[in-house]
Design an enzyme around this catalytic site. Structure first.
Site, short mmCIF file in Angstrom:
data_model
loop_
_atom_site.label_atom_id
_atom_site.label_comp_id
_atom_site.label_asym_id
_atom_site.label_seq_id
_atom_site.Cartn_x
_atom_site.Cartn_y
_atom_site.Cartn_z
N HIS A 99 0.85 -1.20 0.00
CA HIS A 99 0.00 0.00 0.00
C HIS A 99 0.88 1.24 0.00
CE1 HIS A 99 0.61 -1.31 4.16
NE2 HIS A 99 0.66 -0.03 4.48
N HIS A 101 0.86 5.20 1.32
CA HIS A 101 0.22 6.22 2.14
C HIS A 101 0.27 7.57 1.42
CE1 HIS A 101 0.35 4.01 6.09
NE2 HIS A 101 1.32 3.37 5.48
P1 AMP Z 1 1.72 0.32 7.42
O1 AMP Z 1 2.15 0.58 8.85
O2 AMP Z 1 2.53 1.03 6.41
O3 AMP Z 1 1.59 -1.16 7.15
O4 AMP Z 1 0.29 0.98 7.31
C1 AMP Z 1 -0.90 0.34 7.68
C2 AMP Z 1 -1.95 1.43 7.77
O5 AMP Z 1 -3.21 0.82 7.64
C3 AMP Z 1 -1.97 2.19 9.09
O6 AMP Z 1 -1.84 3.59 8.82
C4 AMP Z 1 -3.33 1.85 9.69
O7 AMP Z 1 -3.90 2.95 10.37
C5 AMP Z 1 -4.13 1.47 8.46
N1 AMP Z 1 -5.20 0.52 8.66
C6 AMP Z 1 -5.14 -0.69 9.28
N2 AMP Z 1 -6.33 -1.32 9.20
C7 AMP Z 1 -7.15 -0.49 8.50
C8 AMP Z 1 -8.51 -0.58 8.07
N3 AMP Z 1 -9.27 -1.63 8.37
N4 AMP Z 1 -9.03 0.45 7.38
C9 AMP Z 1 -8.28 1.53 7.07
N5 AMP Z 1 -6.99 1.67 7.45
C10 AMP Z 1 -6.44 0.68 8.15
#
Ligand code: AMP
Ligand code: ZN
Length: 139
Positions: A99, A101
């Site tokens: 993903h 950001h």
């Molecule tokens: P990373 O730390 O780069 O793997 O980012 C994961 C991101 O996903 C974090 O910013 C979380 O807040 C976000 N996240 C986790 N679960 C969900 C969800 N169900 N819906 C939206 N965002 C999520």
């Protein structure tokens, strides 16, 4: 990946606040936003990280980042954008489905997307350039 939450969100099996969607990606609002408008670009196919995602889809992902931020910088509005993409636990990755950001920045928002600059030593420079020599040989 049957137990991957981002696969389920990208497929629409779990509801999400979807900002944009096309055949390849769903762009959702992050549930734990760093700042107002923090969004995530999720490919609909499962790839754990940048090392695994095919080149063509990686290129489309950055084009999607451009499309969304170009509109949202004026729509929010915000003063800037950080594009962040974590690979591996040590880099802060917590969901192991690739993903990107998209983090809007506002003057004085105090969001922590920064680091304290270190020093590039001569020894590190030489060792790192040597470690990456295959990049130059194959280019
Ligand atoms: P990373 O730390 O780069 O793997 O980012 C994961 C991101 O996903 C974090 O910013 C979380 O807040 C976000 N996240 C986790 N679960 C969900 C969800 N169900 N819906 C939206 N965002 C999520
Ligand atoms: Zn997945």
């Amino acid at each position: 990946m049957s137990d991957c939450i981002f696969c389920k969100i990208a497929a629409g099996e779990i509801p999400s606040a979807t900002l944009y969607e096309d055949d390849d990606f769903r762009v959702i609002l992050d549930l734990g936003p760093a700042t107002r408008g923090h969004a995530l670009i999720l490919p609909k196919q499962h790839y754990a990280n940048l090392y695994e995602i095919p080149d063509e889809l990686a290129a489309k992902a950055i084009q999607t980042a451009k499309k969304v931020t170009t509109v949202m910088k004026d729509a929010l509005p915000c003063d800037g954008y950080n594009i962040v993409q974590n690979n591996g636990e040590a880099a802060g990755q917590t969901v192991f489905h690739f993903h990107i950001h998209l983090i809007p920045r506002y003057r004085d928002d105090h969001a922590g997307v920064s680091w304290k600059p270190g020093t590039l030593t001569d020894e590190d420079r030489d060792a790192i350039l040597e470690a990456g020599k295959s990049l130059r040989e194959n280019s």
